[in-house]
Design a protein around this motif. Structure first.
Motif, PDB file in Angstrom:
ATOM      1  N   UNK A 216      -2.722 -33.100  -9.315  1.00 26.58           N
ATOM      2  CA  UNK A 216      -1.688 -34.036  -9.808  1.00 26.58           C
ATOM      3  C   UNK A 216      -0.290 -33.508  -9.472  1.00 26.58           C
ATOM      4  N   UNK A 217       0.719 -34.293  -9.803  1.00 26.12           N
ATOM      5  CA  UNK A 217       2.087 -33.853  -9.500  1.00 26.12           C
ATOM      6  C   UNK A 217       2.750 -33.161 -10.687  1.00 26.12           C
ATOM      7  N   UNK A 218       2.269 -33.443 -11.895  1.00 26.32           N
ATOM      8  CA  UNK A 218       2.894 -32.863 -13.097  1.00 26.32           C
ATOM      9  C   UNK A 218       2.478 -31.390 -13.229  1.00 26.32           C
ATOM     10  N   UNK A 219       3.454 -30.484 -13.043  1.00 25.80           N
ATOM     11  CA  UNK A 219       3.147 -29.046 -12.975  1.00 25.80           C
ATOM     12  C   UNK A 219       2.471 -28.556 -14.260  1.00 25.80           C
ATOM     13  N   UNK A 220       3.023 -28.916 -15.424  1.00 25.26           N
ATOM     14  CA  UNK A 220       2.461 -28.445 -16.698  1.00 25.26           C
ATOM     15  C   UNK A 220       1.008 -28.867 -16.836  1.00 25.26           C
TER      16      UNK A 220
END
Length: 943
Positions: free
Chosen positions: A364-368
């Motif tokens: 995914x793109x969301x790092x967290x």
């Protein structure tokens, strides 16, 4: 035109005009004026000057106008209490109005006017409304009682309103019942000791009947009330569950969660073998799944509650894994919560599905979210052993993506997998080492260093890899520095010839060039270990590590049980008990689940094993016997053994048996004196067990008079910082022959503490608890409890340094904590310590002169008689007194619990008109105790 026009005016000098309009004869003009006043009040203008004019408008039949005036009144009554009394008459009249809406409006407003002066005038109208023929008025009056109780509790009790409220529980109208329950629950919360909601099977039956017919909020009040009820057996619990189950299909999510709370609580009492138990589990899943189709904020609350439910009973949702799969448009807070629940539900049956899903999330793109997903893969490997291999290969695929933060998380996770499954997946180390240069986060660097140090013998260039980290040693974070130090020491112990320079370099960096105390301490420990005993160093540093457990973030079982009782409230969202976040929470009651039917555990030690396994699997809190701490605890935390001290445990101090013999050994057996049998042990135990009238009249056979020796003020023995929030302060006292340790236990943590026990290490005088540590109720956060623990002197004996040192272990549901304290010796002075004159003279001569020690007590403000009586209070007895050249001389004796006699000569010489200097000479067969006897003298005389 709408009423919004009233909010658009910005005229000046308006008050005067409004005053005139309020006093107008035209009804419409009056109503317009009151609306303008309310609009001004709403936007924050001060219109309190119009109070008398607005109150005059109360005398009207127009319901809309009356509502507006009452609204104004509620807002300004507090600032104008004297004026508010003018309105009382109208309230009384309105409470008898033929229109029930007006009667209810009057009683509702009365409850909202928080002015002491007025409350007593409102009791009569309220009493009438509680018995009104219209249910709408009765339900409004019920809530008014709770509001009045908040203002003046005593008044409500004196007027008998609480009894009327209890009667309303049997009302024919379900909404009246719901409001009566809500009001009583509210009052009971602020007064936990009062048993207001005295629920019994009959009243429960009435509540369950009302449950089907009242509004959704009424249902929530009733369900919350049911959750506080304790059914008498499993049949009653099952019958309540059957009648509550239909609420699970309600449209309001708050009703659903309240119903889930009741069912979760009462399921505790049902046997797992019942068919109904299985049916109930199946019925609980669909409503929880339905909650996840609501808007994100509601989903989050549902997920936080489901998180608790899954920890308590994972079987409810074990087949519902798919609903927790993350959607692309879920907000991050929902995604993270779903991820957490997925791991809790992961099992051998669904692990393939879960891993495929998690691998997807890792791109995914969301790092967290990606980081959390990679961590989740590692947690799955640790939780489901059969999946570990698939998890490792998934992690290796992710490392090949070369995405920096993915690689770093994967390395942290693989370190944990190595710890769970040693010697299984080490073939991947080469791949990990290739990514060494890309690591820039402390946790990932520390994990990689740990791997290199742990498996140094399998990595050919381990020394080069670690040396590369050493170049920027001072720029690294503490976590990395500590890990690097340990890794290089491990490497040295595995390959000593090649890495001697490297280990010297890191030890000098850690000790001489570092200002971090943790790092320095560890460096020095390693240095000394390596230089004095390399074999011991190997045993310590390369010891086998315990395997890590699968679920490190599970909520502690007693806290989980409490949170289950708060499902559907803020506590279940914060995962903290209410006492941790409700300010000034007067009397927050700690709730717990009912004991399972048929269980045989005692009430003091509730079974805290999680639902998934037996209590035996819990990690042992108490250290094993054989090590120092194990010895200290002596392992059985039951009451200490009573009985005479064993002969084998006496210890030689110098040439004298400090802990044995009585008077016969003292006088060396030369005279014709024989020792009186020591009654102290019996007295102590007797006093501890039954300090009633027998002891009051000294029927236990002791010789001394009734005495209460000096008690020092309490001091903190164990600060909360060192004991996970438990603070222990205390002192020692001796009253009528019995010794006690007076403790104050304070809970400064966020969770409830229970299951307390105490143990002493062996000590110089055999002090031991004479009874278990009794803490009758669990200790809530920010609560203290005072306990007097009776002691005896029949425990095991070992000479301590200093002599009066006492090492104590206290256990609770969180951990075992150790501390040591010094007890004043005067608690060991027994009541039969008065020697006869002849014996005193013979003994004084018989004890060699080298055993005499002298001390000075300066600036004592007491006369000779006052000194004598004060010391007698602590069992130091004056045998003779004489005056030599203007100085008073006191000859005294005392006896310790182990039979040692101490003789004293006290010379009192005036140093100035109001103060005396005292010279104390002590003679004793065991001169080691003299210093501590002197300290006791000084403590008693100066306090």
């Amino acid at each position: 035109m709408t009423d919004s026009k009233y909010f658009t005016t910005t005229k000046k000098g308006e008050i005067f005009e409004l005053k005139a309009e309020l006093n107008s004869d035209k009804k419409e003009k009056k109503k317009e004026a009151v609306k303008k006043v309310i609009a001004s009040m709403t936007v924050g203008k001060d219109v309190s000057a119009l109070f008398p004019d607005v109150v005059n408008c109360m005398q009207t039949d127009n319901l809309e106008l009356k509502k507006l005036v009452y609204l104004y009144l509620m807002n300004y009554a507090k600032s104008q209490p004297d004026m508010a009394i003018m309105a009382v008459n109208t309230f009384v009249k309105d409470c008898e109005d033929p229109n029930p809406l007006i009667r209810a409006l009057a009683v509702r407003t009365m409850g909202c006017i928080r002015v002491d002066k007025i409350t007593e005038y409102l009791c009569e109208p309220l009493r009438k409304c509680l018995k009104d023929e219209d249910p709408y008025v009765r339900k409004t009056a019920a809530v008014c009682v709770a509001k009045l109780h908040d203002i003046n509790a005593q008044l409500v009790e004196d007027q008998g309103f609480l009894d009327t409220l209890k009667d309303l529980i049997s009302d024919s109208n379900p909404m009246v019942v719901a409001n009566a329950v809500a009001a009583l629950s509210e009052i009971a919360e602020s007064h936990p000791s009062s048993n207001l909601l005295d629920l019994n099977p009959q009243s429960i039956n009435k509540l369950l009947t009302a449950l089907n017919e009242c509004t959704e909020w009424g249902q929530i009040f009733i369900l919350d009330c049911l959750a506080n009820y304790m059914p008498k057996d499993d049949r009653e619990a099952q019958s309540i569950c059957e009648r509550v189950t239909p609420r699970l299909s309600h449209a309001n999510s708050a009703v659903v969660l309240s119903a889930v709370k009741v069912l979760m609580k009462f399921m505790e009492m049902l046997s797992k073998d019942l068919d109904y138990y299985g049916t109930l589990l199946k019925k609980l899943a669909p409503p929880l799944v339905t909650l996840l189709s609501a808007e994100p904020e509601l989903q989050y609350v549902a997920l936080r509650n489901i998180n608790l439910i899954v920890q308590k009973r994972p079987e409810i949702l074990k087949h519902e894994m798919k609903v927790f799969f993350v959607k692309y448009n879920d907000p991050i807070y929902v995604k993270l919560e779903k991820l957490d629940i997925m791991i809790r539900l992961a099992s051998q049956a669904n692990i393939a599905q879960v891993l495929a899903e998690l691998k997807e999330y890792a791109t995914e793109v969301d790092v967290d979210f990606v980081r959390k997903a990679v961590r989740a893969i590692g947690r799955c490997a640790i939780k489901v052993e059969q999946s570990a291999e698939r998890c490792v290969s998934t992690l290796l695929d992710l490392i090949q993506t070369k995405v920096n933060y993915v690689v770093q998380e994967a390395i942290v996770v693989i370190k944990d997998i190595f710890r769970k499954y040693p010697n299984k997946y080490e073939s991947v180390i080469a791949t990990l080492c290739e990514n060494l240069d890309s690591l820039d986060e402390p946790e990932a660097r520390a994990a990689m260093i740990w791997i290199v140090g742990e498996y140094a013998e399998r990595i050919d260039n381990a020394d080069e890899l670690l040396e590369s980290f050493l170049e920027g040693f001072h720029d690294e974070s503490t976590q990395v520095q500590l890990q690097l130090l340990t890794a290089i020491v491990k490497l040295f112990l595995k390959k000593p010839t090649e890495t001697q320079e490297l280990v010297q370099q890191v030890l000098s960096l850690a000790t001489q060039d570092s200002d971090n105390p943790d790092l320095r301490d560890r460096g020095y420990i390693y240095w000394r270990l390596l230089s004095t005993d390399p074999v011991a160093a190997k045993e310590v540093v390369l010891a086998e590590k315990p395997l890590i457990s699968e679920e490190t973030d599970l909520i502690e079982p007693t806290l989980l049980d409490e949170l289950i009782c708060y499902i559907g409230t803020l506590a279940s969202v914060y995962h903290k008990p209410p006492s941790a976040f409700v300010e000034g929470s007067r009397g927050v009651v700690h709730k717990g689940l009912p004991p399972r039917t048929g269980s045989i555990e005692s009430p003091e030690s509730p079974d805290t094993a999680p639902a998934g396994g037996p209590a035996a699997d819990q990690p042992a809190v108490i250290p094993t016997q054989g090590d120092l701490l194990g010895d200290l605890l002596n392992l059985d935390l039951g009451p200490p053994v009573s009985g005479p001290p064993m002969a084998t445990s006496t210890v030689q101090m110098g040439a004298v048996d400090l802990l044995g013999g009585g008077l016969d050994t003292l006088i060396g057996g030369s005279g014709s004196f024989t020792a009186a049998p020591s009654t102290t042990a019996a007295t102590n135990v007797g006093a501890a067990l039954g300090s009633g009238l027998g002891d009051l009249f000294d029927l236990t056979g002791g010789v001394g008079t009734l005495s209460g020796s000096y008690v020092a003020p309490k001091t903190v023995w164990l600060p909360a910082m060192k004991a996970k929030g438990l603070e222990i302060s205390g002192t020692f006292s001796r009253q009528v022959g019995s010794i006690s340790m007076d403790l104050v236990l304070t809970n400064k943590a966020l969770q409830v503490m229970s299951d307390f026990a105490i143990q002493f290490n062996r000590n110089s005088f055999g002090l031991a608890p004479a009874a278990p540590l009794q803490v009758h109720a669990p200790l809530a956060p920010n609560q203290s409890v005072e306990i007097s623990l009776p002691l005896n002197t029949v425990g095991s004996v070992m000479k301590m340094d200093p002599l009066n040192n006492l090492q104590v272990a206290v256990k609770n549901n969180i951990d075992v904590f150790y501390f040591s304290t010094l007890y004043p010796l005067h608690i060991l002075f027994v009541e039969d310590g008065k020697m006869e004159r002849q014996m005193f003279l013979a003994t004084w001569k018989d004890i060699p002169n080298e055993n005499e020690t002298q001390f000075q007590i300066k600036d004592c403000s007491l006369s000779a008689d006052a000194v004598s009586s004060k010391l007698q209070g602590s069992n130091i007895f004056t045998i003779a007194k004489r005056n030599v050249e203007g100085q008073d001389m006191l000859y005294q004796s005392l006896k310790l619990t182990n039979g040692i006699w101490v003789l004293a000569e006290l010379r009192i010489q005036p140093s100035n008109p109001s103060f005396m200097d005292l010279e104390l000479s002590l003679k004793c067969r065991a001169p080691e105790v003299s210093q501590y006897i002197y300290q006791a003298y000084e403590t008693i005389l100066k306090n």
